[in-house]
Scaffold this motif. Structure first.
Motif, short mmCIF file in Angstrom:
data_model
loop_
_atom_site.label_atom_id
_atom_site.label_comp_id
_atom_site.label_asym_id
_atom_site.label_seq_id
_atom_site.Cartn_x
_atom_site.Cartn_y
_atom_site.Cartn_z
N ASP A 150 111.77 -85.78 34.82
CA ASP A 150 112.64 -86.01 33.67
C ASP A 150 112.84 -84.74 32.86
N ASN A 151 113.42 -84.87 31.70
CA ASN A 151 113.77 -83.70 30.89
C ASN A 151 112.74 -83.40 29.81
N ALA A 152 111.50 -83.80 30.02
CA ALA A 152 110.44 -83.49 29.06
C ALA A 152 110.30 -81.98 28.90
N THR A 153 109.89 -81.56 27.74
CA THR A 153 109.80 -80.12 27.43
C THR A 153 109.01 -79.32 28.47
N PRO A 154 107.84 -79.78 28.94
CA PRO A 154 107.12 -78.99 29.95
C PRO A 154 107.91 -78.83 31.25
N HIS A 155 108.79 -79.79 31.55
CA HIS A 155 109.57 -79.74 32.79
C HIS A 155 110.76 -78.80 32.69
N THR A 156 111.23 -78.56 31.48
CA THR A 156 112.42 -77.72 31.28
C THR A 156 112.08 -76.35 30.69
N ALA A 157 110.81 -76.09 30.49
CA ALA A 157 110.38 -74.82 29.90
C ALA A 157 110.70 -73.65 30.84
N LYS A 158 110.85 -72.48 30.26
CA LYS A 158 111.17 -71.28 31.02
C LYS A 158 110.14 -71.02 32.11
#
Length: 169
Positions: free
Chosen positions: A56-64
């Protein structure tokens, strides 16, 4: 909290987060390292042919840092649009039956709960997982254009649950 990665043949990795820890990009990349080793061990050849990960688009998954990890290993991502239950089979196909199995049971501690979850996952046959992956593919093809053959070979789905969400304590 647990993170479960699975494909059409079964559980690839069940990662249990120690109590009191939270998931950030560094921790998620550590989990992806564990997943990579599990894929190498359980699905020989898949790392060479290509891994497609759905998360999903959770912050840890979309982090740099996570994006850099995924690019380094050339893993593709199937986007997970918000409010798209048809693209989140773990929520319905995996965790629904797990919640039913655990319903009404009482556990002395977290270790007992984790043992029960591991035991339940180990008893599921491959058809259970194949049906979950194929639920992504109405008419043999899903919205992202993946055919059944590709889904069998590449898709991993991840989901998290908290013990308190399972109404067990």
């Amino acid at each position: 909290m647990a993170t479960v990665f699975w494909d059409s043949r079964g559980i690839v990795l069940l990662d249990i987060l120690p109590k009191g820890e939270s998931v950030n990009a560094d921790r998620y990349c550590e989990t992806l390292d564990q997943l990579r080793h599990a894929v190498r061990r359980k699905r020989p050849g898949l790392l060479r042919s290509g891994v497609v990960l759905q998360h999903d688009n959770a912050t840890p998954h979309t982090a740099k840092r996570t994006k850099e990890w995924l690019e380094r290993y050339r893993w593709d991502i199937i986007p997970h649009p918000a409010h798209s239950p048809d693209l989140a089979p773990s929520d319905y196909h995996l965790f629904g039956p797990l919640k039913c199995h655990l319903g009404g049971k009482k556990f002395e501690d977290e270790d007992e709960l984790i043992g029960e979850v591991r035991d339940w996952f180990s008893k599921l046959d491959a058809n259970f997982f194949t049906q979950g992956i194929y639920s992504l593919l109405p008419g043999g093809k899903n919205a992202r254009g993946l055919h059944r053959k590709e889904a069998n070979k590449f898709i991993f789905t991840m989901c998290k649950f908290h013990a308190c969400q399972l109404n067990t304590f």
